[in-house]
Design a protein around this motif. Structure first.
Motif, PDB file in Angstrom:
ATOM      1  N   ARG A  59       4.166  22.806 -10.882  1.00  0.00           N
ATOM      2  CA  ARG A  59       3.759  21.659 -10.056  1.00  0.00           C
ATOM      3  C   ARG A  59       3.318  20.484 -10.923  1.00  0.00           C
ATOM      4  N   ARG A  60       3.468  19.283 -10.437  1.00  0.00           N
ATOM      5  CA  ARG A  60       2.987  18.083 -11.128  1.00  0.00           C
ATOM      6  C   ARG A  60       1.625  17.725 -10.536  1.00  0.00           C
ATOM      7  N   SER A  61       0.657  17.346 -11.381  1.00  0.00           N
ATOM      8  CA  SER A  61      -0.670  17.070 -10.822  1.00  0.00           C
ATOM      9  C   SER A  61      -0.617  15.831  -9.932  1.00  0.00           C
ATOM     10  N   GLY A  62      -1.410  15.852  -8.870  1.00  0.00           N
ATOM     11  CA  GLY A  62      -1.467  14.717  -7.943  1.00  0.00           C
ATOM     12  C   GLY A  62      -0.505  14.846  -6.768  1.00  0.00           C
ATOM     13  N   ASP A  63       0.454  15.788  -6.814  1.00  0.00           N
ATOM     14  CA  ASP A  63       1.432  15.915  -5.719  1.00  0.00           C
ATOM     15  C   ASP A  63       0.843  16.664  -4.524  1.00  0.00           C
ATOM     16  N   VAL A  64       1.297  16.317  -3.324  1.00  0.00           N
ATOM     17  CA  VAL A  64       0.904  17.063  -2.123  1.00  0.00           C
ATOM     18  C   VAL A  64       2.159  17.613  -1.437  1.00  0.00           C
ATOM     19  N   PRO A  91      -6.150   8.822  -8.918  1.00  0.00           N
ATOM     20  CA  PRO A  91      -6.726   7.479  -9.129  1.00  0.00           C
ATOM     21  C   PRO A  91      -5.783   6.383  -8.619  1.00  0.00           C
ATOM     22  N   TYR A  92      -4.469   6.578  -8.788  1.00  0.00           N
ATOM     23  CA  TYR A  92      -3.522   5.593  -8.239  1.00  0.00           C
ATOM     24  C   TYR A  92      -3.781   5.400  -6.744  1.00  0.00           C
ATOM     25  N   GLY A  93      -3.864   6.524  -6.019  1.00  0.00           N
ATOM     26  CA  GLY A  93      -4.095   6.461  -4.571  1.00  0.00           C
ATOM     27  C   GLY A  93      -5.413   5.774  -4.251  1.00  0.00           C
ATOM     28  N   VAL A 118       8.113  17.780   0.256  1.00  0.00           N
ATOM     29  CA  VAL A 118       8.845  16.981   1.248  1.00  0.00           C
ATOM     30  C   VAL A 118       8.311  15.550   1.228  1.00  0.00           C
ATOM     31  N   ARG A 119       9.241  14.593   1.198  1.00  0.00           N
ATOM     32  CA  ARG A 119       8.864  13.181   1.232  1.00  0.00           C
ATOM     33  C   ARG A 119       9.764  12.453   2.235  1.00  0.00           C
ATOM     34  N   ASP A 120       9.327  11.255   2.628  1.00  0.00           N
ATOM     35  CA  ASP A 120      10.077  10.442   3.588  1.00  0.00           C
ATOM     36  C   ASP A 120      10.764   9.321   2.797  1.00  0.00           C
ATOM     37  N   LEU A 169      17.231  17.704 -14.546  1.00  0.00           N
ATOM     38  CA  LEU A 169      16.082  17.366 -13.700  1.00  0.00           C
ATOM     39  C   LEU A 169      15.192  18.599 -13.610  1.00  0.00           C
ATOM     40  N   THR A 170      13.901  18.387 -13.740  1.00  0.00           N
ATOM     41  CA  THR A 170      12.964  19.477 -13.446  1.00  0.00           C
ATOM     42  C   THR A 170      12.404  19.230 -12.059  1.00  0.00           C
ATOM     43  N   ILE A 171      12.564  20.204 -11.177  1.00  0.00           N
ATOM     44  CA  ILE A 171      11.943  20.114  -9.848  1.00  0.00           C
ATOM     45  C   ILE A 171      10.529  20.678  -9.989  1.00  0.00           C
ATOM     46  N   PHE A 172       9.553  19.806  -9.715  1.00  0.00           N
ATOM     47  CA  PHE A 172       8.163  20.198  -9.957  1.00  0.00           C
ATOM     48  C   PHE A 172       7.610  21.051  -8.817  1.00  0.00           C
ATOM     49  N   GLY A 173       7.619  22.353  -8.999  1.00  0.00           N
ATOM     50  CA  GLY A 173       7.001  23.268  -8.036  1.00  0.00           C
ATOM     51  C   GLY A 173       7.970  23.760  -6.986  1.00  0.00           C
ATOM     52  N   SER A 206       0.847  -1.183   0.000  1.00  0.00           N
ATOM     53  CA  SER A 206       0.000   0.000   0.000  1.00  0.00           C
ATOM     54  C   SER A 206       0.893   1.247   0.000  1.00  0.00           C
ATOM     55  N   SER A 207       0.275   2.370   0.205  1.00  0.00           N
ATOM     56  CA  SER A 207       1.033   3.615   0.030  1.00  0.00           C
ATOM     57  C   SER A 207       0.528   4.659   1.003  1.00  0.00           C
ATOM     58  N   CYS A 208       1.429   5.567   1.362  1.00  0.00           N
ATOM     59  CA  CYS A 208       1.008   6.654   2.254  1.00  0.00           C
ATOM     60  C   CYS A 208       0.012   7.581   1.577  1.00  0.00           C
ATOM     61  N   PHE A 239       6.316   4.862   2.241  1.00  0.00           N
ATOM     62  CA  PHE A 239       6.505   6.267   1.925  1.00  0.00           C
ATOM     63  C   PHE A 239       7.334   6.286   0.629  1.00  0.00           C
ATOM     64  N   ASN A 240       8.566   6.719   0.603  1.00  0.00           N
ATOM     65  CA  ASN A 240       9.261   6.768  -0.694  1.00  0.00           C
ATOM     66  C   ASN A 240      10.512   5.881  -0.710  1.00  0.00           C
ATOM     67  N   PRO A 241      10.359   4.634  -1.142  1.00  0.00           N
ATOM     68  CA  PRO A 241      11.526   3.747  -1.226  1.00  0.00           C
ATOM     69  C   PRO A 241      12.491   4.216  -2.324  1.00  0.00           C
ATOM     70  N   ASN A 286       9.632   8.289 -13.681  1.00  0.00           N
ATOM     71  CA  ASN A 286       8.649   9.142 -13.008  1.00  0.00           C
ATOM     72  C   ASN A 286       9.153   9.561 -11.643  1.00  0.00           C
ATOM     73  N   ASN A 287       9.898   8.664 -10.994  1.00  0.00           N
ATOM     74  CA  ASN A 287      10.352   8.933  -9.630  1.00  0.00           C
ATOM     75  C   ASN A 287      11.619   9.776  -9.633  1.00  0.00           C
ATOM     76  N   VAL A 288      11.782  10.499  -8.550  1.00  0.00           N
ATOM     77  CA  VAL A 288      12.801  11.546  -8.556  1.00  0.00           C
ATOM     78  C   VAL A 288      14.249  11.017  -8.526  1.00  0.00           C
ATOM     79  N   LEU A 289      14.552  10.010  -7.665  1.00  0.00           N
ATOM     80  CA  LEU A 289      15.967   9.621  -7.581  1.00  0.00           C
ATOM     81  C   LEU A 289      16.501   8.989  -8.865  1.00  0.00           C
TER      82      LEU A 289
HETATM   83  N1  UFG Z   1       9.859  15.110  -8.606  1.00  0.00           N
HETATM   84  C1  UFG Z   1      10.490  16.132  -9.272  1.00  0.00           C
HETATM   85  N2  UFG Z   1      11.016  15.858 -10.491  1.00  0.00           N
HETATM   86  C2  UFG Z   1      10.947  14.640 -11.070  1.00  0.00           C
HETATM   87  C3  UFG Z   1      10.295  13.589 -10.384  1.00  0.00           C
HETATM   88  C4  UFG Z   1       9.748  13.881  -9.143  1.00  0.00           C
HETATM   89  O1  UFG Z   1      10.570  17.252  -8.773  1.00  0.00           O
HETATM   90  O2  UFG Z   1      11.438  14.467 -12.209  1.00  0.00           O
HETATM   91  C5  UFG Z   1       9.303  15.392  -7.274  1.00  0.00           C
HETATM   92  C6  UFG Z   1       7.807  15.149  -7.201  1.00  0.00           C
HETATM   93  O3  UFG Z   1       7.086  16.260  -7.682  1.00  0.00           O
HETATM   94  C7  UFG Z   1       7.632  14.888  -5.718  1.00  0.00           C
HETATM   95  C8  UFG Z   1       8.950  14.216  -5.302  1.00  0.00           C
HETATM   96  O4  UFG Z   1       9.889  14.524  -6.335  1.00  0.00           O
HETATM   97  O5  UFG Z   1       7.527  16.100  -5.063  1.00  0.00           O
HETATM   98  C9  UFG Z   1       8.837  12.708  -5.181  1.00  0.00           C
HETATM   99  O6  UFG Z   1       8.264  12.222  -6.394  1.00  0.00           O
HETATM  100  P1  UFG Z   1       8.275  10.677  -6.782  1.00  0.00           P
HETATM  101  O7  UFG Z   1       7.586  10.550  -8.088  1.00  0.00           O
HETATM  102  O8  UFG Z   1       9.641  10.121  -6.663  1.00  0.00           O
HETATM  103  O9  UFG Z   1       7.423  10.030  -5.614  1.00  0.00           O
HETATM  104  P2  UFG Z   1       5.919  10.321  -5.166  1.00  0.00           P
HETATM  105  O10 UFG Z   1       5.993  10.790  -3.754  1.00  0.00           O
HETATM  106  O11 UFG Z   1       5.187  11.166  -6.121  1.00  0.00           O
HETATM  107  O12 UFG Z   1       5.267   8.905  -5.314  1.00  0.00           O
HETATM  108  C10 UFG Z   1       5.882   7.749  -4.773  1.00  0.00           C
HETATM  109  C11 UFG Z   1       5.459   6.516  -5.579  1.00  0.00           C
HETATM  110  C12 UFG Z   1       3.998   6.241  -5.390  1.00  0.00           C
HETATM  111  C13 UFG Z   1       3.645   6.233  -3.928  1.00  0.00           C
HETATM  112  C14 UFG Z   1       4.115   7.497  -3.272  1.00  0.00           C
HETATM  113  C15 UFG Z   1       3.879   7.511  -1.807  1.00  0.00           C
HETATM  114  O13 UFG Z   1       5.765   6.691  -6.956  1.00  0.00           O
HETATM  115  O14 UFG Z   1       3.713   4.977  -5.920  1.00  0.00           O
HETATM  116  O15 UFG Z   1       5.516   7.634  -3.456  1.00  0.00           O
HETATM  117  O16 UFG Z   1       4.242   8.787  -1.345  1.00  0.00           O
HETATM  118  F1  UFG Z   1       2.335   6.109  -3.738  1.00  0.00           F
END
Ligand code: UFG
Ligand code: NAD
Length: 341
Positions: free
Chosen positions: A294-299, A153-155, A234-236, A219-223, A127-129, A182-184, A202-205
């Motif tokens: 900002r990227r849609s769906g982000d908090v 919708p993913y959430g 901020v993510r964990d 890298l584009t930092i979204f927002g 599951s996911s946070c 949280f964010n592996p 899609n994921n940042v690292l």
């Molecule tokens: N981000 C960027 N640039 C990028 C990619 C990401 O700035 O090119 C930012 C995002 O906007 C976000 C942060 O980096 O603020 C983390 O984004 P990730 O896509 O790495 O991770 P998310 O937190 O969006 O999502 C991940 C998983 C989901 C899961 C969620 C739980 O992809 O499956 O963590 O928090 F549900």
């Protein structure tokens, strides 16, 4: 000597699944992988063998195909299932909701049919946070909080999957454990296994490591106007091998309630900008980046209260965010040298 327990790992060639397969072998289990490689590659099975010295049974197929899924259960006697297989990109799910509801929920429904038919009661669910929803953002999230309204919708697929499992557990012997990640991030310490996104990550690292390796321009930092100290989200971030170990512990965890929920994080939030700066510091590589919308769906901010997993699973994080960054960087270089794609 007692026989090794067979565990079905759906999505086992994916990022978290493959590291969990390594952790399962290390603890004496016999993992069996099922994956359609929609977001991974069969070559990961060889990497697992390189690390563990063990051959892993692998079935290439789609969980939405009921007959295929059943044929796998017929060939084995599973002690339990760890269910990773799903689509996971938050923004993509906003664009293609049906694609996400179909894959994530149909796969689970088919799996639940097999668990009932073959009398397997143990399931660990990814599951996911995001199930805590936007309303709980900005405070440490604990398992007592009611699930909220996910922002994508993913959430919702994770929210609905949890509810489905709770309803079924109330009426059967099924005993699900929900692990809310949280964010592996990171990779195996050997650098021989890691995250292998197909196409632009899609994921940042992975986006950061691919940019540093020259595969992406920047890298584009979204927002940068979020309600956080530096304006970036901020993510964990938690090391993937720590996440993997929690799955192994969850398999042998016995509980009286009908289901259990654990957060998997470190308890510490890191902003996207801080992550970039940490990457530059620990690898000594400067990173090209710019700010974008900002990227849609982000908090704004998501970070965990992890006291429950520590107490009941007897689990602790053993690796730092710096370890995770270094391991991911090691893997990025290894996979390029060895042409793993
Ligand atoms: N981000 C960027 N640039 C990028 C990619 C990401 O700035 O090119 C930012 C995002 O906007 C976000 C942060 O980096 O603020 C983390 O984004 P990730 O896509 O790495 O991770 P998310 O937190 O969006 O999502 C991940 C998983 C989901 C899961 C969620 C739980 O992809 O499956 O963590 O928090 F549900
Ligand atoms: P991943 O994409 O690397 O792994 C998922 C695997 O499932 C892939 O190998 C994919 O090919 C497979 N798959 C997808 N649909 C399938 C289907 N219908 N049949 C067979 N195989 C299928 O993702 P991951 O990061 O390893 O995530 C694993 C699980 O953890 C997912 O359920 C995801 O939603 C969840 N999760 C991930 C994160 C994260 O940040 N990575 C956070 C929270 C929750």
């Amino acid at each position: 000597m007692s026989e090794s327990k067979e565990i079905l790992v759906t999505g086992g060639t994916g990022f978290i699944g493959s590291h969990t397969v390594v952790a399962l072998f290390e603890q004496g289990y016999t993992p069996v992988i099922l994956d359609n490689c929609s977001n991974s590659t069969p070559s990961i099975v060889k990497q697992i063998s390189l690390i563990t010295g063990k051959e892993c049974t692998f079935y290439l197929g789609d969980m939405r195909d009921k007959a295929f899924l059943k044929s796998v259960f017929e060939k084995h006697s599973f002690e339990g299932v760890i269910h990773f297989a799903a689509f996971k990109a938050v923004a993509e799910s906003v664009e293609k909701p049906l694609y996400y509801y179909d894959n994530n929920l149909t796969s689970l429904i088919n799996l639940l049919g097999c668990l009932e038919e073959f009398q397997v009661n143990k399931i660990v669910f990814s599951s996911s946070c995001t199930v805590y929803g936007v309303e709980n953002s900005l405070k440490p999230l604990n398992e007592e909080m009611p699930v909220g309204k996910p922002n994508s919708p993913y959430g919702w697929t994770k929210w609905m999957a949890e509810q489905m499992l709770i309803d079924i557990a109330g009426k059967t012997d099924l005993r699900p454990v929900f692990l809310r990640y949280f964010n592996p991030i990171g990779a195996h310490v050997s650098g021989k296994l890691g995250e292998l996104p197909l196409g632009p990550p899609n994921n940042v690292l992975p986006y950061i490591t691919q940019t540093a390796a020259g595969l992406r321009k920047e890298l584009t930092i979204f927002g940068k106007d979020y309600d956080t100290p530096d304006g970036t989200c901020v993510r964990d971030y938690i090391h993937v091998m720590d996440v993997a170990k929690a799955h192994v512990k969850s398999l042998s965890y016995s509980f009286d309630s009908t289901f259990e929920v654990f957060n998997l994080g470190t308890g510490k939030g890191t902003s996207v900008l801080e992550l970039v700066q940490l990457f530059e510091k620990v690898t000594g590589k400067p990173l090209n980046y710019q700010f974008g919308p900002r990227r849609s769906g982000d908090v704004d901010a998501l970070f965990a209260d992890v006291s429950k997993a520590k107490k009941f699973l007897n689990w602790n994080t053993e690796r730092t965010i710096e370890d995770a960054i270094l391991d991911a960087w090691k893997w990025e270089q290894y996979r390029l040298e060895n042409e793993i794609s």
